[in-house]
Write a protein that holds these residues in place. Structure first.
Motif, PDB file in Angstrom:
ATOM      1  N   UNK A 115     -51.367 -13.593 -26.811  1.00 27.03           N
ATOM      2  CA  UNK A 115     -50.149 -14.400 -26.750  1.00 27.03           C
ATOM      3  C   UNK A 115     -48.900 -13.527 -26.665  1.00 27.03           C
ATOM      4  N   UNK A 116     -48.857 -12.481 -27.495  1.00 22.26           N
ATOM      5  CA  UNK A 116     -47.660 -11.648 -27.538  1.00 22.26           C
ATOM      6  C   UNK A 116     -47.434 -10.876 -26.245  1.00 22.26           C
ATOM      7  N   UNK A 117     -48.508 -10.401 -25.610  1.00 26.29           N
ATOM      8  CA  UNK A 117     -48.311  -9.651 -24.367  1.00 26.29           C
ATOM      9  C   UNK A 117     -47.645 -10.525 -23.310  1.00 26.29           C
ATOM     10  N   UNK A 118     -48.011 -11.790 -23.239  1.00 23.64           N
ATOM     11  CA  UNK A 118     -47.345 -12.684 -22.285  1.00 23.64           C
ATOM     12  C   UNK A 118     -45.862 -12.794 -22.608  1.00 23.64           C
ATOM     13  N   UNK A 119     -45.545 -12.953 -23.888  1.00 25.58           N
ATOM     14  CA  UNK A 119     -44.144 -13.067 -24.290  1.00 25.58           C
ATOM     15  C   UNK A 119     -43.388 -11.768 -24.036  1.00 25.58           C
ATOM     16  N   UNK A 120     -44.008 -10.647 -24.375  1.00 29.57           N
ATOM     17  CA  UNK A 120     -43.356  -9.359 -24.182  1.00 29.57           C
ATOM     18  C   UNK A 120     -43.106  -9.086 -22.699  1.00 29.57           C
ATOM     19  N   UNK A 121     -44.100  -9.361 -21.853  1.00 30.43           N
ATOM     20  CA  UNK A 121     -43.919  -9.120 -20.420  1.00 30.43           C
ATOM     21  C   UNK A 121     -42.763  -9.957 -19.885  1.00 30.43           C
ATOM     22  N   UNK A 122     -42.717 -11.225 -20.274  1.00 31.67           N
ATOM     23  CA  UNK A 122     -41.640 -12.092 -19.804  1.00 31.67           C
ATOM     24  C   UNK A 122     -40.279 -11.573 -20.256  1.00 31.67           C
ATOM     25  N   UNK A 123     -40.195 -11.200 -21.520  1.00 30.93           N
ATOM     26  CA  UNK A 123     -38.915 -10.737 -22.067  1.00 30.93           C
ATOM     27  C   UNK A 123     -38.452  -9.447 -21.397  1.00 30.93           C
ATOM     28  N   UNK A 124     -39.360  -8.506 -21.245  1.00 34.19           N
ATOM     29  CA  UNK A 124     -38.989  -7.219 -20.659  1.00 34.19           C
ATOM     30  C   UNK A 124     -38.683  -7.342 -19.167  1.00 34.19           C
ATOM     31  N   UNK A 125     -39.444  -8.168 -18.473  1.00 33.52           N
ATOM     32  CA  UNK A 125     -39.211  -8.343 -17.044  1.00 33.52           C
ATOM     33  C   UNK A 125     -37.906  -9.083 -16.782  1.00 33.52           C
ATOM     34  N   UNK A 126     -37.499  -9.971 -17.676  1.00 33.19           N
ATOM     35  CA  UNK A 126     -36.216 -10.645 -17.536  1.00 33.19           C
ATOM     36  C   UNK A 126     -35.052  -9.671 -17.650  1.00 33.19           C
ATOM     37  N   UNK A 127     -35.289  -8.542 -18.303  1.00 33.80           N
ATOM     38  CA  UNK A 127     -34.244  -7.529 -18.433  1.00 33.80           C
ATOM     39  C   UNK A 127     -34.400  -6.425 -17.392  1.00 33.80           C
ATOM     40  N   UNK A 128     -35.214  -6.690 -16.372  1.00 35.43           N
ATOM     41  CA  UNK A 128     -35.294  -5.776 -15.235  1.00 35.43           C
ATOM     42  C   UNK A 128     -36.374  -4.722 -15.300  1.00 35.43           C
ATOM     43  N   UNK A 129     -37.222  -4.741 -16.315  1.00 33.44           N
ATOM     44  CA  UNK A 129     -38.299  -3.753 -16.406  1.00 33.44           C
ATOM     45  C   UNK A 129     -39.522  -4.218 -15.615  1.00 33.44           C
ATOM     46  N   UNK A 134     -46.130   2.286 -16.817  1.00 35.73           N
ATOM     47  CA  UNK A 134     -44.864   1.527 -16.725  1.00 35.73           C
ATOM     48  C   UNK A 134     -44.584   0.692 -17.963  1.00 35.73           C
ATOM     49  N   UNK A 135     -45.626   0.189 -18.613  1.00 29.50           N
ATOM     50  CA  UNK A 135     -45.418  -0.605 -19.820  1.00 29.50           C
ATOM     51  C   UNK A 135     -44.803   0.252 -20.924  1.00 29.50           C
ATOM     52  N   UNK A 136     -45.308   1.469 -21.098  1.00 22.52           N
ATOM     53  CA  UNK A 136     -44.746   2.347 -22.120  1.00 22.52           C
ATOM     54  C   UNK A 136     -43.312   2.729 -21.775  1.00 22.52           C
ATOM     55  N   UNK A 137     -43.038   2.956 -20.493  1.00 23.97           N
ATOM     56  CA  UNK A 137     -41.687   3.299 -20.076  1.00 23.97           C
ATOM     57  C   UNK A 137     -40.722   2.148 -20.346  1.00 23.97           C
ATOM     58  N   UNK A 138     -41.178   0.924 -20.109  1.00 23.60           N
ATOM     59  CA  UNK A 138     -40.339  -0.245 -20.362  1.00 23.60           C
ATOM     60  C   UNK A 138     -40.023  -0.378 -21.845  1.00 23.60           C
ATOM     61  N   UNK A 139     -41.013  -0.184 -22.700  1.00 23.33           N
ATOM     62  CA  UNK A 139     -40.794  -0.272 -24.142  1.00 23.33           C
ATOM     63  C   UNK A 139     -39.820   0.800 -24.618  1.00 23.33           C
ATOM     64  N   UNK A 140     -39.944   2.002 -24.065  1.00 23.71           N
ATOM     65  CA  UNK A 140     -39.054   3.096 -24.448  1.00 23.71           C
ATOM     66  C   UNK A 140     -37.617   2.806 -24.000  1.00 23.71           C
ATOM     67  N   UNK A 141     -37.451   2.431 -22.735  1.00 25.30           N
ATOM     68  CA  UNK A 141     -36.101   2.202 -22.216  1.00 25.30           C
ATOM     69  C   UNK A 141     -35.425   1.031 -22.897  1.00 25.30           C
ATOM     70  N   UNK A 142     -36.157  -0.049 -23.125  1.00 29.17           N
ATOM     71  CA  UNK A 142     -35.546  -1.193 -23.772  1.00 29.17           C
ATOM     72  C   UNK A 142     -35.281  -0.908 -25.241  1.00 29.17           C
TER      73      UNK A 142
END
Length: 345
Positions: free
Chosen positions: A62-76, A142-150
């Protein structure tokens, strides 16, 4: 992946976090587990329907779906390929799939006649398959890079240095010694250092041994005559081996399970390349573009992963073995819960 996820989640809910990792500003080491992972997210296809492992997988699902949506909305960019098809190679595997499909409405059994049109052809022997549209594959880099940048956008402080020791401070805080000029003091330490976690804990009197399980993986380029748009309904899992379709006629193949090995074994890689003697012709004709490896930390004498509050202000979140990418969000949620609950008390 686990450390970045914990740091991002804690920073996201309002804590000031410092993340220590000597490889954050450069390529990961050759034996890093996260960069070697294929990123298979197998939650709904998990055979058990109860227990801690089941709960962690469903929470992460469940959380991965939420995290992907949240991070992708911010351009990651978090490349995710939906769908995971688990193939049955024996009658026992087929029967287990039938039972699992009867318990979960989101899973679908596929008969051999439904698998025949798939291109490239699925490996044989294959008596059928179980498809989970909700599972899939997440590209870990890319997932780790998104978490780091955000995380840095939110105020995460990054120290690209290795931690040499953890010390109990006189005021109840923890002192973290690294290559910095002076140790930092913190209310909480969350230890997600893989095999190094045990080394840092031993001087504190905590025995949590973990042993290495080396994994090797390959990226293959299909021959021109075998190329074409794959119509696989996602990634494939065949006899414990994962095949992940990539763009441009490429394929990820992995991973070996080499217990207590620190050095890659060539024969293990060759067996992977040949699917233990069952590689279909199209796979035999493929060209190896690159190979890589990583060390997975597996707890000794305890179930994976190790999620424990060892003493006040010290959390252990390590030993995820082959499920670090999958279980990272649930691990982060667990760490946040421990800290939040302590603050309320």
């Amino acid at each position: 992946m686990v450390g970045l996820s914990v740091a991002w989640e804690l920073q996201r809910i309002g804590h000031q976090v410092t993340l220590f990792d000597p490889h954050l500003r450069q390529a990961q080491s050759e034996n890093a587990g996260s960069s070697a992972a294929l990123g298979l997210l197998m939650a709904r296809l998990f055979r058990r329907s109860s227990g801690r492992g089941w709960r962690l997988r469903q929470q992460s699902h469940t959380l991965w779906r939420q995290w992907r949506d949240e991070l992708q909305q911010r351009g990651h960019v978090l490349p995710f390929r939906a769908g995971l098809l688990q193939l049955a190679t024996t009658a026992a595997e087929q029967e287990a799939q039938v039972q699992l499909a009867s318990q979960r409405e989101d899973l679908r059994l596929l008969q051999p006649t439904e698998l025949e049109p798939l291109r490239p052809l699925v490996p044989q022997p294959c008596l059928g398959g179980l498809l989970s549209p909700g599972d899939g594959q997440l590209d870990p880099i890319p997932a780790m890079q998104a978490l780091l940048e955000d995380g840095e956008r939110l105020g995460l402080r990054v120290e690209a240095s290795a931690v040499s020791a953890l010390e109990r401070g006189s005021t109840g805080q923890w002192r973290v010694r690294s290559a910095l000029d002076s140790p930092g003091s913190f209310d909480w330490v969350v230890l997600s250092a893989g095999l190094s976690s045990s080394v840092l804990l031993e001087p504190l009197g905590h025995e949590r041994p973990q042993h290495p399980v080396l994994g090797q993986a390959l990226e293959l380029q299909l021959a021109e005559t075998d190329q074409g748009e794959s119509n696989w309904p996602g990634s494939l899992s065949w006899s414990g081996i994962n095949l992940v379709p990539r763009s441009g006629g490429r394929l990820w193949l992995g991973a070996t399970v080499e217990i207590d090995h620190l050095q890659a074994q060539p024969q293990e890689l060759q067996a992977l390349r040949e699917l233990g003697g069952h590689a279909p012709p199209w796979l035999q004709r493929a060209t190896v573009l690159r190979q890589w490896q990583g060390l997975r930390a597996r707890p000794l004498g305890r179930p994976a992963p190790l999620l424990e509050q060892l003493e006040q202000g010290l959390l252990l979140a390590s030993g995820h073995y082959r499920n670090g990418v999958l279980l990272a969000p649930a691990t982060a949620a667990w760490a946040a819960e421990q800290i939040e609950n302590a603050g309320q008390g």
